[in-house]
Scaffold this motif. Structure first.
Motif, PDB file in Angstrom:
ATOM      1  N   SER A 201       3.248  -0.818   4.405  1.00  0.00           N
ATOM      2  CA  SER A 201       2.400  -2.000   4.250  1.00  0.00           C
ATOM      3  C   SER A 201       2.339  -2.823   5.521  1.00  0.00           C
TER       4      SER A 201
ATOM      5  N   ARG B 254      -2.795   3.911  -3.372  1.00  0.00           N
ATOM      6  CA  ARG B 254      -2.507   2.827  -4.322  1.00  0.00           C
ATOM      7  C   ARG B 254      -2.321   1.548  -3.520  1.00  0.00           C
ATOM      8  N   SER B 255      -2.805   0.451  -4.067  1.00  0.00           N
ATOM      9  CA  SER B 255      -2.637  -0.827  -3.366  1.00  0.00           C
ATOM     10  C   SER B 255      -2.610  -1.962  -4.371  1.00  0.00           C
TER      11      SER B 255
ATOM     12  N   THR C  27       0.840  -1.193   0.000  1.00  0.00           N
ATOM     13  CA  THR C  27       0.000   0.000   0.000  1.00  0.00           C
ATOM     14  C   THR C  27       0.879   1.249   0.000  1.00  0.00           C
ATOM     15  N   TRP C  28       0.357   2.300  -0.608  1.00  0.00           N
ATOM     16  CA  TRP C  28       1.059   3.581  -0.669  1.00  0.00           C
ATOM     17  C   TRP C  28       0.130   4.667  -0.156  1.00  0.00           C
TER      18      TRP C  28
ATOM     19  N   GLY D  46       8.006  -0.171   5.635  1.00  0.00           N
ATOM     20  CA  GLY D  46       7.867   0.782   4.555  1.00  0.00           C
ATOM     21  C   GLY D  46       9.200   1.264   4.042  1.00  0.00           C
TER      22      GLY D  46
ATOM     23  N   SER E 278       4.272   9.886  -2.863  1.00  0.00           N
ATOM     24  CA  SER E 278       3.706   8.821  -2.024  1.00  0.00           C
ATOM     25  C   SER E 278       4.823   8.063  -1.319  1.00  0.00           C
ATOM     26  N   ILE E 279       4.421   7.341  -0.287  1.00  0.00           N
ATOM     27  CA  ILE E 279       5.339   6.538   0.508  1.00  0.00           C
ATOM     28  C   ILE E 279       4.746   5.139   0.657  1.00  0.00           C
ATOM     29  N   LYS E 280       5.599   4.118   0.516  1.00  0.00           N
ATOM     30  CA  LYS E 280       5.113   2.734   0.667  1.00  0.00           C
ATOM     31  C   LYS E 280       5.133   2.374   2.142  1.00  0.00           C
TER      32      LYS E 280
ATOM     33  N   THR F  99       9.871   7.870   0.244  1.00  0.00           N
ATOM     34  CA  THR F  99       9.279   8.244  -1.038  1.00  0.00           C
ATOM     35  C   THR F  99      10.340   8.208  -2.131  1.00  0.00           C
TER      36      THR F  99
END
Length: 188
Positions: free
Chosen positions: A56, A98-99, A15-16, A44, A52-54, A47
């Motif tokens: 999860s 975003r996923s 996920t982001w 995570g 965005s940053i991941k 960026t």
């Protein structure tokens, strides 16, 4: 086929999230991380696109087949990651932008399978048990060196033959049974 008795696919979600301020999450200020505690288990990376940053959930769900992975996230998965983000990361907007979900191959001993299959001669590099992306650059170089006749000492811990040596079979069967996976007569 033999490898299937010692590995199993799992579903991993990614996920982001967006943020109010990119500066705290840039690569020079924010490292790859893992956070565990108080009902949170996330990981995570900083960026890379400035937008965005991941971040999860650090979990991988067993699945029957990597070909039938559900790529969309369930409402509960989205709720749990958004809640963890809102509680732990200031400046990050706790709405998933975003996923996706992907198959990951896990080995019963949690070590990758890297080396020549003694039956086929095919060079394997698989079963990274959720660590493949993190290790890919280093392992890729080591594999390239090994394939072209270089030193493979650093890869010996992951030798595929460890999986089907007779002395490892009882321990692997016990792990499969503990996970509720009972191999068939062919060992799959």
């Amino acid at each position: 086929p033999r490898l299937g008795a010692f590995t199993h696919p799992r579903r991993t979600t990614l996920t982001w999230f967006g943020f109010h301020d990119a500066a705290p999450y840039s690569p020079d200020r924010f490292p790859v991380f893992k956070r565990v505690g108080a009902g949170i288990d996330i990981y995570g990376a900083p960026t890379t696109d400035g937008t965005s940053i991941k971040i999860s959930l650090a979990e991988a769900t067993p699945v029957d087949s990597p070909d039938r992975i559900q790529q969309s996230l369930e409402a509960d998965e989205l709720r749990r990651i958004s809640s963890a983000v809102s509680r732990t990361l200031p400046h990050v907007i706790p709405n998933v932008v975003r996923s996706d979900a992907f198959p990951e191959l896990y080995t019963n001993d949690q070590h990758p399978v890297i080396g020549r299959d003694p039956d086929t001669g095919v060079y394997l590099a698989t079963g990274f048990s959720g660590k493949g992306f993190k290790l890919s650059a280093g392992v890729g170089k080591m594999v390239a060196d090994a394939i072209t006749g270089g030193d493979d000492t650093g890869l010996r811990f992951a030798d595929p033959s460890r999986l089907w040596r007779q002395d490892s079979v009882p321990a692997i069967r016990a792990l499969q049974l503990a996970e509720g996976r009972v191999p068939d007569a062919a060992g799959r």
